[in-house]
Enzyme design. Sequence first.
Site, PDB file in Angstrom:
ATOM      1  N   GLU A  81       9.569  -3.278  -3.252  1.00  0.00           N
ATOM      2  CA  GLU A  81       8.871  -4.337  -2.507  1.00  0.00           C
ATOM      3  C   GLU A  81       9.715  -5.607  -2.452  1.00  0.00           C
ATOM      4  O   GLU A  81       9.684  -6.336  -1.464  1.00  0.00           O
ATOM      5  CB  GLU A  81       7.496  -4.602  -3.142  1.00  0.00           C
ATOM      6  CG  GLU A  81       6.529  -3.475  -2.798  1.00  0.00           C
ATOM      7  CD  GLU A  81       5.412  -3.256  -3.808  1.00  0.00           C
ATOM      8  OE1 GLU A  81       5.195  -4.117  -4.681  1.00  0.00           O
ATOM      9  OE2 GLU A  81       4.768  -2.199  -3.724  1.00  0.00           O
ATOM     10  N   TRP A 138       1.546  -4.742 -12.377  1.00  0.00           N
ATOM     11  CA  TRP A 138       0.343  -5.338 -11.767  1.00  0.00           C
ATOM     12  C   TRP A 138       0.623  -6.012 -10.433  1.00  0.00           C
ATOM     13  O   TRP A 138      -0.295  -6.480  -9.771  1.00  0.00           O
ATOM     14  CB  TRP A 138      -0.283  -6.339 -12.744  1.00  0.00           C
ATOM     15  CG  TRP A 138      -1.117  -5.668 -13.798  1.00  0.00           C
ATOM     16  CD1 TRP A 138      -1.399  -4.331 -13.906  1.00  0.00           C
ATOM     17  CD2 TRP A 138      -1.810  -6.302 -14.879  1.00  0.00           C
ATOM     18  NE1 TRP A 138      -2.209  -4.099 -14.987  1.00  0.00           N
ATOM     19  CE2 TRP A 138      -2.479  -5.301 -15.606  1.00  0.00           C
ATOM     20  CE3 TRP A 138      -1.920  -7.629 -15.310  1.00  0.00           C
ATOM     21  CZ2 TRP A 138      -3.252  -5.581 -16.735  1.00  0.00           C
ATOM     22  CZ3 TRP A 138      -2.685  -7.907 -16.433  1.00  0.00           C
ATOM     23  CH2 TRP A 138      -3.347  -6.887 -17.129  1.00  0.00           C
ATOM     24  N   LYS A 139       1.875  -6.137 -10.063  1.00  0.00           N
ATOM     25  CA  LYS A 139       2.230  -6.781  -8.785  1.00  0.00           C
ATOM     26  C   LYS A 139       1.519  -8.136  -8.694  1.00  0.00           C
ATOM     27  O   LYS A 139       1.419  -8.834  -9.696  1.00  0.00           O
ATOM     28  CB  LYS A 139       1.885  -5.854  -7.620  1.00  0.00           C
ATOM     29  CG  LYS A 139       2.489  -4.454  -7.846  1.00  0.00           C
ATOM     30  CD  LYS A 139       2.460  -3.571  -6.646  1.00  0.00           C
ATOM     31  CE  LYS A 139       3.100  -2.227  -6.999  1.00  0.00           C
ATOM     32  NZ  LYS A 139       3.220  -1.318  -5.890  1.00  0.00           N
ATOM     33  N   GLY A 149       1.501   1.425 -10.550  1.00  0.00           N
ATOM     34  CA  GLY A 149       0.964   0.263  -9.839  1.00  0.00           C
ATOM     35  C   GLY A 149      -0.552   0.290  -9.830  1.00  0.00           C
ATOM     36  O   GLY A 149      -1.209  -0.082 -10.806  1.00  0.00           O
ATOM     37  N   GLY A 150      -1.116   0.757  -8.737  1.00  0.00           N
ATOM     38  CA  GLY A 150      -2.571   0.723  -8.523  1.00  0.00           C
ATOM     39  C   GLY A 150      -3.399   1.207  -9.703  1.00  0.00           C
ATOM     40  O   GLY A 150      -4.380   0.555 -10.091  1.00  0.00           O
ATOM     41  N   GLU A 183      11.511   5.672  -8.042  1.00  0.00           N
ATOM     42  CA  GLU A 183      10.317   5.413  -7.244  1.00  0.00           C
ATOM     43  C   GLU A 183      10.584   5.717  -5.775  1.00  0.00           C
ATOM     44  O   GLU A 183      11.066   4.840  -5.033  1.00  0.00           O
ATOM     45  CB  GLU A 183       9.898   3.945  -7.394  1.00  0.00           C
ATOM     46  CG  GLU A 183       9.498   3.563  -8.794  1.00  0.00           C
ATOM     47  CD  GLU A 183       8.447   2.452  -8.794  1.00  0.00           C
ATOM     48  OE1 GLU A 183       7.405   2.651  -9.403  1.00  0.00           O
ATOM     49  OE2 GLU A 183       8.667   1.423  -8.160  1.00  0.00           O
ATOM     50  N   HIS A 203      12.596  -3.795  -7.610  1.00  0.00           N
ATOM     51  CA  HIS A 203      11.486  -3.008  -7.061  1.00  0.00           C
ATOM     52  C   HIS A 203      11.625  -2.947  -5.539  1.00  0.00           C
ATOM     53  O   HIS A 203      12.075  -3.915  -4.912  1.00  0.00           O
ATOM     54  CB  HIS A 203      10.153  -3.659  -7.455  1.00  0.00           C
ATOM     55  CG  HIS A 203       8.970  -2.796  -7.135  1.00  0.00           C
ATOM     56  ND1 HIS A 203       8.455  -2.716  -5.873  1.00  0.00           N
ATOM     57  CD2 HIS A 203       8.256  -1.947  -7.904  1.00  0.00           C
ATOM     58  CE1 HIS A 203       7.437  -1.855  -5.887  1.00  0.00           C
ATOM     59  NE2 HIS A 203       7.300  -1.375  -7.114  1.00  0.00           N
ATOM     60  N   GLY A 238       1.987   3.464  -3.587  1.00  0.00           N
ATOM     61  CA  GLY A 238       0.751   2.930  -3.020  1.00  0.00           C
ATOM     62  C   GLY A 238       0.161   3.773  -1.911  1.00  0.00           C
ATOM     63  O   GLY A 238      -0.730   3.321  -1.191  1.00  0.00           O
ATOM     64  N   SER A 298       2.336   6.405  -7.040  1.00  0.00           N
ATOM     65  CA  SER A 298       1.024   7.067  -7.059  1.00  0.00           C
ATOM     66  C   SER A 298       0.802   7.930  -8.295  1.00  0.00           C
ATOM     67  O   SER A 298       0.245   9.023  -8.200  1.00  0.00           O
ATOM     68  CB  SER A 298       0.815   7.871  -5.770  1.00  0.00           C
ATOM     69  OG  SER A 298       0.816   7.021  -4.640  1.00  0.00           O
TER      70      SER A 298
END
Length: 244
Positions: free
Chosen positions: A98, A10-11, A225-226, A165, A96, A171, A204
Amino acid sequence: MRKIILAGNWKMYKTQAETLEFLKQFLGQLNETPEDRSVVLCAPFTALSALSKSLHGARIKVGAQNIHWEDEGAYTGEISGDMLRELGVRYVIVGHSERRQYFGETDATVNLRLKQAQKCGLIPILCVGETKQQRDAGETEAVIATQLEKDLVDVDQNNLVIAYEPIWAIGTGDTCEAEEANRVIGEIRKLLTNPNVTIQYGGSVKPNNVDELMAQPEIDGALVGGASLEPDSFARIVNFQPMA
Ligand code: PGA
């Protein structure tokens, strides 16, 4: 036997109230989810307690998105393994892209966090993957091999999940082709001492490509993610139907 694990990341999304609202719409869609797969939600720290309390009896496991490598100490803004365990957390994302890109995470700190997660009885989900530039330069395998070599020093491969990933796919809606993701994950597996490590694909993953990805023999799950933020789309993902 390799375990199939579908995990939502969910970031920095969802308050407690939004978490409860998500569950209201999501849990009912798991009644027919096949027993062959595990479902994990990696939520922000502030939503972990609400998530754990609401999941009594449900088949979802709770995950966090970071863990510090010390038991406790003067580390403003960090979180310890015991703090996570107390909230019912079972999994934790480590490394991750990010965090590597925006928060100075290095392979050395990734390694420390992995070992601490295992020491605290948590299962780390280690993320590895190449940038677009590295892929275009033909460096994908080398980059990942280096990450694995450094990240996995003294890490127990019996309590580990890896997520491949590709950074250019995160994303962006630009998913890695299923065959290519399968190929890279096969290469990752060759570098492991335990062939039964669950290796997910992330980047994605959506309701419209999950069936094709999960039909690939090397892909053991997804880190999403999204598409994990919306109950219907994440339910469709966990209820994937591998194509024959
Ligand atoms: P995405 O994110 O599904 O939104 O591409 C995946 C991830 O960052 O784990």
